[in-house]
Design a protein around this motif. Structure first.
Motif, PDB file in Angstrom:
ATOM      1  N   ARG A 109      46.952  41.610  47.895  1.00  0.00           N
ATOM      2  CA  ARG A 109      46.548  42.124  46.583  1.00  0.00           C
ATOM      3  C   ARG A 109      46.616  43.652  46.520  1.00  0.00           C
ATOM      4  O   ARG A 109      46.520  44.240  45.452  1.00  0.00           O
ATOM      5  CB  ARG A 109      45.136  41.649  46.257  1.00  0.00           C
ATOM      6  CG  ARG A 109      44.038  42.288  47.094  1.00  0.00           C
ATOM      7  CD  ARG A 109      42.699  41.639  46.855  1.00  0.00           C
ATOM      8  NE  ARG A 109      41.640  42.219  47.678  1.00  0.00           N
ATOM      9  CZ  ARG A 109      40.488  41.604  47.933  1.00  0.00           C
ATOM     10  NH1 ARG A 109      40.263  40.392  47.432  1.00  0.00           N
ATOM     11  NH2 ARG A 109      39.571  42.191  48.683  1.00  0.00           N
ATOM     12  N   ASP A 110      46.765  44.283  47.675  1.00  0.00           N
ATOM     13  CA  ASP A 110      46.914  45.745  47.743  1.00  0.00           C
ATOM     14  C   ASP A 110      48.388  46.048  47.966  1.00  0.00           C
ATOM     15  O   ASP A 110      48.915  45.861  49.072  1.00  0.00           O
ATOM     16  CB  ASP A 110      46.068  46.296  48.888  1.00  0.00           C
ATOM     17  CG  ASP A 110      46.086  47.829  48.941  1.00  0.00           C
ATOM     18  OD1 ASP A 110      47.056  48.429  48.456  1.00  0.00           O
ATOM     19  OD2 ASP A 110      45.130  48.410  49.485  1.00  0.00           O
ATOM     20  N   HIS A 111      49.077  46.516  46.940  1.00  0.00           N
ATOM     21  CA  HIS A 111      50.528  46.693  47.019  1.00  0.00           C
ATOM     22  C   HIS A 111      50.929  47.641  48.149  1.00  0.00           C
ATOM     23  O   HIS A 111      51.865  47.360  48.906  1.00  0.00           O
ATOM     24  CB  HIS A 111      51.060  47.220  45.679  1.00  0.00           C
ATOM     25  CG  HIS A 111      52.536  47.452  45.674  1.00  0.00           C
ATOM     26  ND1 HIS A 111      53.450  46.416  45.681  1.00  0.00           N
ATOM     27  CD2 HIS A 111      53.257  48.606  45.683  1.00  0.00           C
ATOM     28  CE1 HIS A 111      54.677  46.918  45.692  1.00  0.00           C
ATOM     29  NE2 HIS A 111      54.588  48.235  45.685  1.00  0.00           N
ATOM     30  N   GLN A 117      47.881  35.443  46.531  1.00  0.00           N
ATOM     31  CA  GLN A 117      47.755  36.885  46.734  1.00  0.00           C
ATOM     32  C   GLN A 117      46.406  37.439  46.294  1.00  0.00           C
ATOM     33  O   GLN A 117      45.865  38.363  46.900  1.00  0.00           O
ATOM     34  CB  GLN A 117      48.865  37.634  45.981  1.00  0.00           C
ATOM     35  CG  GLN A 117      50.231  37.554  46.659  1.00  0.00           C
ATOM     36  CD  GLN A 117      51.043  36.370  46.162  1.00  0.00           C
ATOM     37  OE1 GLN A 117      50.472  35.367  45.768  1.00  0.00           O
ATOM     38  NE2 GLN A 117      52.360  36.488  46.191  1.00  0.00           N
ATOM     39  N   ARG A 118      45.835  36.892  45.221  1.00  0.00           N
ATOM     40  CA  ARG A 118      44.609  37.482  44.663  1.00  0.00           C
ATOM     41  C   ARG A 118      43.443  37.426  45.625  1.00  0.00           C
ATOM     42  O   ARG A 118      42.562  38.277  45.582  1.00  0.00           O
ATOM     43  CB  ARG A 118      44.244  36.772  43.363  1.00  0.00           C
ATOM     44  CG  ARG A 118      45.244  37.017  42.226  1.00  0.00           C
ATOM     45  CD  ARG A 118      44.801  36.333  40.950  1.00  0.00           C
ATOM     46  NE  ARG A 118      45.737  36.578  39.855  1.00  0.00           N
ATOM     47  CZ  ARG A 118      45.598  36.076  38.642  1.00  0.00           C
ATOM     48  NH1 ARG A 118      44.549  35.306  38.354  1.00  0.00           N
ATOM     49  NH2 ARG A 118      46.502  36.343  37.716  1.00  0.00           N
ATOM     50  N   SER A 119      43.411  36.425  46.486  1.00  0.00           N
ATOM     51  CA  SER A 119      42.288  36.275  47.410  1.00  0.00           C
ATOM     52  C   SER A 119      42.544  36.948  48.755  1.00  0.00           C
ATOM     53  O   SER A 119      41.672  36.927  49.628  1.00  0.00           O
ATOM     54  CB  SER A 119      42.006  34.783  47.644  1.00  0.00           C
ATOM     55  OG  SER A 119      43.144  34.145  48.209  1.00  0.00           O
TER      56      SER A 119
END
Length: 481
Positions: free
Chosen positions: A173-175, A166-168
């Motif tokens: 990463r944008d909820h 998710q971080r990349s």
């Protein structure tokens, strides 16, 4: 204690009966030919030519925004029509997601898959893909290209989520954006054929994902990746209705048309064992539209029926339990717990539209939504649902829950309402005498002096009765001197 439950056998019978009902007027020996020539169902109750259905106008006019994508268009229907500044450009799908998926295919030293290779894989399906979008007039080659890009985008997004990357990812990463993408991927018109997704998933993921470990059983067979498209889909969307873990899983019954159909298959009951000898009874199948008795939760409480959270996992497994002594105890309407969030209305409306367009899948969600619409008419009804821990209200406002369910089934009555028997039984239970008894019970519960008065009167009545019986016995059986 009498238990009235809506069983799966009843629902399955209704689906078949709907087919027979539509075919009414045909000669019996022509029934098979009629069903086989109908392009939306087979004798097994499934699609012969899967179609990405368009939302009927009568449903869209109620709340058109619930059926329209906001940030990502999938397939040719809404392509190029998004106006939101948050919309994901087609170039981003290709440069960020499709290219990343192709790079993975060459990570183990093998030949890297290309867009042209994916299109070549789907080209034998070109006629089928075009037939999936009857309202779109684009050439087959254009549809193959669009479906290829969108399938690769979905596969890479699902894979990144499944493998916790998710971080990349700019979406995961944008909820808020992730939430919006999930919503858009579950719109009825915003779909690609599941068969095309599976073809490209097997073509790409099979090349780089770890395979099954070698065992004595599969040593002579081709080892498959220890991952499936269904696993990735269910991992990404999770439990949209907030049921318990393990209550949503892929059931049998054939291949899905698209992702929305897959989730429909996962939620609908596949088998519920009859409680023979355990108080459960098999009820006859319901027919036609909802019955005239339509009480709210507050009205049921006044009439002596209280809501209770069901411990059964399936969303559609409701039960009404009446006491042995009807005038002394309240009835219980057991409803499985579910959650209500910002995505609930869109999800339910598109499932209802899907059932409206494809009667052979049943009226599960339409019947359930209509039942909740009947029971919830005000914030007081929502409060009763929350107190019984049936609804997990993630919206914060009870009025918002009322607005979601009031009218959600307008113009979309179920082909067969599965809870008629449930309402008929509660109607028989909720007599005027029962309502009066409930009023007395509530008044007694709130006043100590009334409780003491009722207790004293009861004792006086009991003692008077005992004295009368004793006097009668003495008269008929006098003591001998």
């Amino acid at each position: 204690m009498e238990v009235i439950r809506v069983t799966v056998d009843q629902m399955v019978d209704e689906i078949f009966c709907s087919i027979v009902h539509v075919a009414a007027g045909y000669r019996s020996n022509d029934l098979r030919d009629w069903i086989e020539t109908n392009n939306s169902m087979t004798l097994a109750g499934g699609p012969t030519n899967p179609v990405i259905e368009s939302v009927p106008g009568v449903l869209r006019q109620e709340k058109g925004g619930a059926y329209t994508p906001s940030v990502v268009s999938i397939g040719p229907v809404h392509r190029g029509k998004l106006t939101s500044p948050e919309a994901i450009e087609e170039s981003v799908k290709e440069s960020t997601y499709m290219s990343s998926l192709f790079q993975r295919t060459g990570s183990n030293g093998g030949q890297t898959i290309t867009k042209e290779g994916c299109e070549e894989t789907l080209r034998p399906m070109a006629n089928t893909l075009k037939a999936c979008y009857p309202a779109v007039g684009q050439p087959e080659e254009d549809i193959v290209s669009i479906v290829t890009i969108d399938c690769c985008f979905i596969i890479e997004l699902l894979y990144r989520h499944y493998t916790i990357q998710q971080r990349s990812d700019p979406i995961l990463r944008d909820h808020l954006k992730s939430y919006a993408v999930r919503r858009d991927l579950l719109l009825l018109e915003n779909q690609v054929p599941f068969s095309a997704l599976e073809e490209l998933f097997n073509l790409t993921v099979e090349r780089f994902h770890p395979v099954e470990p070698t065992t004595a059983a599969n040593r002579s067979q081709r080892r498959r990746p220890n991952i499936s498209l269904t696993q990735c889909v269910l991992s990404f969307f999770g439990d949209m209705m907030g049921l318990k873990d393990g209550d949503i899983s892929k059931k049998g019954g054939g291949s899905p048309i698209h992702i929305l159909h897959l989730l429909h298959m996962c939620y609908k009951p596949w088998r519920i064992e009859h409680e023979l000898g355990g108080g459960g009874v098999v009820i006859p199948r319901d027919q036609g539209h909802p019955c005239s008795y339509k009480p709210t939760a507050a009205q049921l409480k006044t009439a002596g029926v209280h809501l209770r959270k069901s411990e059964r996992g399936n969303l559609f497994d409701l039960a009404f339990r009446s006491p042995f002594v009807i005038n002394c105890r309240s009835g219980k309407l057991e409803i499985p717990r579910f959650s209500v969030s910002n995505i609930t209305e869109s999800f339910l409306r598109n499932l209802i539209a899907f059932e409206h367009c494809c009667p052979w899948v049943g009226s599960y969600f339409t019947s359930h939504a209509l039942l909740i619409d009947i029971l919830i008419d005000s914030v007081e009804d929502v409060k009763l649902f929350e107190e019984a821990k049936i609804i997990q209200n993630d919206l914060g406002s009870r009025d918002s829950v009322v607005q979601i369910f009031n009218g959600i089934c307008r113009n979309a009555d179920p082909h067969h309402f599965y809870y008629n028997k449930l309402f008929n039984t509660m109607e028989d239970f909720c007599t005027p005498q029962r309502a009066e008894m409930e009023i007395v019970k509530r008044n007694c519960a709130g006043n100590l002096w009334i409780k003491l008065s009722v207790f004293a009167a009861s004792m006086l009545f009991f003692l008077t009765l005992l004295q009368t019986v004793y006097a009668m016995l003495s008269y008929h059986h006098p003591r001998k001197a």
